[in-house]
Motif scaffolding. Structure first.
Motif, PDB file in Angstrom:
ATOM      1  N   ALA A 170      46.109  -9.299   1.850  1.00  0.00           N
ATOM      2  CA  ALA A 170      47.257 -10.197   1.994  1.00  0.00           C
ATOM      3  C   ALA A 170      47.361 -11.135   0.792  1.00  0.00           C
ATOM      4  N   ASN A 171      46.236 -11.630   0.316  1.00  0.00           N
ATOM      5  CA  ASN A 171      46.249 -12.511  -0.858  1.00  0.00           C
ATOM      6  C   ASN A 171      46.744 -11.787  -2.093  1.00  0.00           C
ATOM      7  N   ASN A 172      46.400 -10.510  -2.240  1.00  0.00           N
ATOM      8  CA  ASN A 172      46.897  -9.725  -3.376  1.00  0.00           C
ATOM      9  C   ASN A 172      48.414  -9.630  -3.344  1.00  0.00           C
ATOM     10  N   SER A 173      48.964  -9.419  -2.166  1.00  0.00           N
ATOM     11  CA  SER A 173      50.415  -9.343  -2.008  1.00  0.00           C
ATOM     12  C   SER A 173      51.059 -10.675  -2.383  1.00  0.00           C
ATOM     13  N   LEU A 174      50.501 -11.753  -1.886  1.00  0.00           N
ATOM     14  CA  LEU A 174      51.045 -13.073  -2.187  1.00  0.00           C
ATOM     15  C   LEU A 174      50.897 -13.417  -3.669  1.00  0.00           C
ATOM     16  N   GLY A 193      53.365 -16.330 -11.943  1.00  0.00           N
ATOM     17  CA  GLY A 193      54.087 -17.245 -12.817  1.00  0.00           C
ATOM     18  C   GLY A 193      54.367 -18.609 -12.210  1.00  0.00           C
ATOM     19  N   PHE A 194      54.065 -18.794 -10.930  1.00  0.00           N
ATOM     20  CA  PHE A 194      54.238 -20.095 -10.292  1.00  0.00           C
ATOM     21  C   PHE A 194      52.984 -20.930 -10.507  1.00  0.00           C
ATOM     22  N   THR A 195      53.162 -22.193 -10.843  1.00  0.00           N
ATOM     23  CA  THR A 195      52.012 -23.095 -10.920  1.00  0.00           C
ATOM     24  C   THR A 195      51.591 -23.480  -9.503  1.00  0.00           C
TER      25      THR A 195
END
Length: 158
Positions: free
Chosen positions: A110-114, A120-122
């Motif tokens: 799930a973390n990989n998907s997120l 590119g988001f801080t």
């Protein structure tokens, strides 16, 4: 006033949600777990041994849907339902050992998907996005049917 669907915040949130769910579905499919099952397992990792009613409330799903998801997870040996002490009509949902172990497999997926979605988001932008989406949720959660005033409608188009 002209309405352009592709610029509508509701539409953007909806299509983004759909894309996020599809990506998560792909990431979990290797483990034979659906996104609905993932959400339920996640709630149990947070609070093992809660009632089906509590799961329904915490997942914003109706009781028949929760029952269907639990049936599948029970078939897979990931959860069991036990009668609640003092109330045989109420069932508590508990993780099996296999259900507990799935956390170490599914959370990274799930973390990989997120991570892909938030590329590119801080950290600050991610937190700001969480806060803003939560604010939308709480605004709508507090409204009752028919409470949508003209000022709400005007803000919707901004």
């Amino acid at each position: 006033m002209e309405f352009i669907l592709d610029k509508s915040l509701g539409y953007i949130i909806s299509k983004t949600s759909h894309k996020l769910k599809n990506d998560l579905t792909k990431g979990l499919s290797a483990y034979d777990v659906t996104t609905e099952q993932w959400a339920l397992l996640t709630r149990l990792w947070e609070h093992d041994g809660i009632s089906q009613r509590e799961l329904s409330e915490r997942l914003y799903k109706d009781q028949p849907t929760i029952t269907r998801i639990l049936d599948k997870l029970e078939q897979k040996g990931l959860v069991v339902r036990r009668a609640a002490p003092g109330d045989r009509r109420c069932f508590l949902v508990c993780l099996t050992e296999a259900g507990k172990q799935m956390k170490d497999i599914l959370v990274p997926a799930a973390n990989n998907s997120l991570d892909r979605a938030l590329k590119g988001f801080t950290q600050e932008e991610q937190e700001q996005l969480r806060v803003l989406l939560d604010r939308i949720w709480h605004n709508l959660e507090g409204m009752t049917v028919g409470q949508n005033s003209d000022s709400h409608a005007a803000k919707r188009h901004q």
